[in-house]
Write an enzyme that holds these catalytic residues in place. Sequence first.
Site, PDB file in Angstrom:
ATOM      1  N   LYS A 282     -90.735  -4.967  26.224  1.00  0.00           N
ATOM      2  CA  LYS A 282     -92.110  -4.742  25.801  1.00  0.00           C
ATOM      3  C   LYS A 282     -93.035  -4.666  27.016  1.00  0.00           C
ATOM      4  CE  LYS A 282     -91.689  -7.262  21.400  1.00  0.00           C
ATOM      5  NZ  LYS A 282     -92.103  -6.194  20.477  1.00  0.00           N
ATOM      6  N   ARG A 356     -84.542  -6.692  12.360  1.00  0.00           N
ATOM      7  CA  ARG A 356     -83.739  -6.171  11.244  1.00  0.00           C
ATOM      8  C   ARG A 356     -82.251  -6.460  11.445  1.00  0.00           C
ATOM      9  NH1 ARG A 356     -86.165  -0.357  12.278  1.00  0.00           N
ATOM     10  NH2 ARG A 356     -87.831  -1.774  12.927  1.00  0.00           N
TER      11      ARG A 356
END
Length: 503
Positions: A282, A356
């Site tokens: 990130k 996920r």
Amino acid sequence: MEFSVKSGSPEKQRSACIVVGVFEPRRLSPIAEQLDKISDGYISALLRRGELEGKVGQSLLLHHVPNILSERILLIGCGKERELDERQYKQVIQKTINALNETGSMEAVCFLTELHVKGRNTYWKVRQAVETAKETLYTFDQLKSNKVELRRPLRKMVFNVPTRRELTSGERAIQHGLAIAAGIKAAKDLGNMPPNICNAAYLASQARQLADTYSQNTITRVIGEEQMKELGMNAYLAVGQGSQNESLMSVIEYKGDPNPENRPIVLVGKGLTFDSGGISIKPADSMDEMKYDMCGAATVYGVMRMAAELALPLNIIGVLAGCENMVDGRAYRPGDVLTTMSGQTVEVLNTDAEGRLVLCDTLTYVERYEPDVVIDVATLTGACVIALGHHITGLMANHNPLAHELLSASEQSGDRAWRLPLTDEFQEQLESNFADMANIGGRPGGAITAGCFLSRFTRKYSWAHLDIAGTAWRSGKAKGATGRPVALLSQFLLNRAGQNDVE
């Protein structure tokens, strides 16, 4: 703070402070009119002089009002009477709590619960007043060496209800409100804890403490990496393999149903205690806020605490999927193909779509409980923030009745959610040349394709997904965890337990 309810006349109150409302423009509420009459027009005379307009957020503290037994009267602006809705009501309560703390009043009798709020009954007004008061007073100063303490903090609040018939409803509202507020506080405390303290082991310790506190009907089991390997939870393990902190899945089992064999409600919380993004790292800006990537697990913890505190007659299982996504020579890579616990394979195109992967194995794991329903809660996608902003949680489901239950609970609690579609067109975006699916589906409909990914692991039960990426925390000056959607899921469970007193 101590809360209670009573039904009485304002002129008979001997409390340190009476709280009443004033509407725009300079209109006394019915209770304020009674006090004005007893004081021979003292209050209305002040309003005529322009001391208070009645706008939301305004307040005026009066001392030693003629013929009034109470030492003080706090006038609170409530806006226009016909426009007083649930959002403004909460703002009014928030202003009341702040104003009372500033005055140094240690106790007060609040008549604001008698105001008419569109479509809301006394139970709702009292419960929301309790929850809002607790929210207003919340501070996270556990890690500060100098703690700011009020000189004379507000210690007791009495809510007045119109009739004695509503006392029982008011008492239940306080009981529910305190339990929900405690769950919200627990979730916020976990969310606000820094990642060097709050790792998967810390989540596990909190889950164990919860079971110790409510040992009569609650147990906690912690599943470590060795057991995950035996179970084939390779996607979950891959996410955490770049971290020195062990991935741990904490399973809290609460059995409150008179029939312990009844199928449980399962709540699954994403617990990424820090998400660097992994190899797909990130940007540095605001990366500190990635400690909030475990707010799904924090929510589940808070809801389980609420259920145990109220001894709800339900069987509930809460799973805290603890993990940390870090950059390391052992970290998983873009291009890796993972075999999930379900046997389906996933091509990793982006290591920052890790939630996920943790959830898909967890959702497969909970099949063993033969659940009535499964609800997962996750700070899953930035795309949901783009779609719904920071005010509304994203909802997806493979079962319409469950989706409707959650939407109804969101309206009842004021903890809003909005349903997004799960259709086959979006499933096509997850196609991979090298595995059964990819872990991302491109930028268009990113929140939905994430939900579609999870739906492939939930075909054996009724399932809903709450994407709280936009609602779990605030940035900027007011930075901190919000505790959402503890209130929504608490209302869902209260409804399931037949304890729905909300209009």
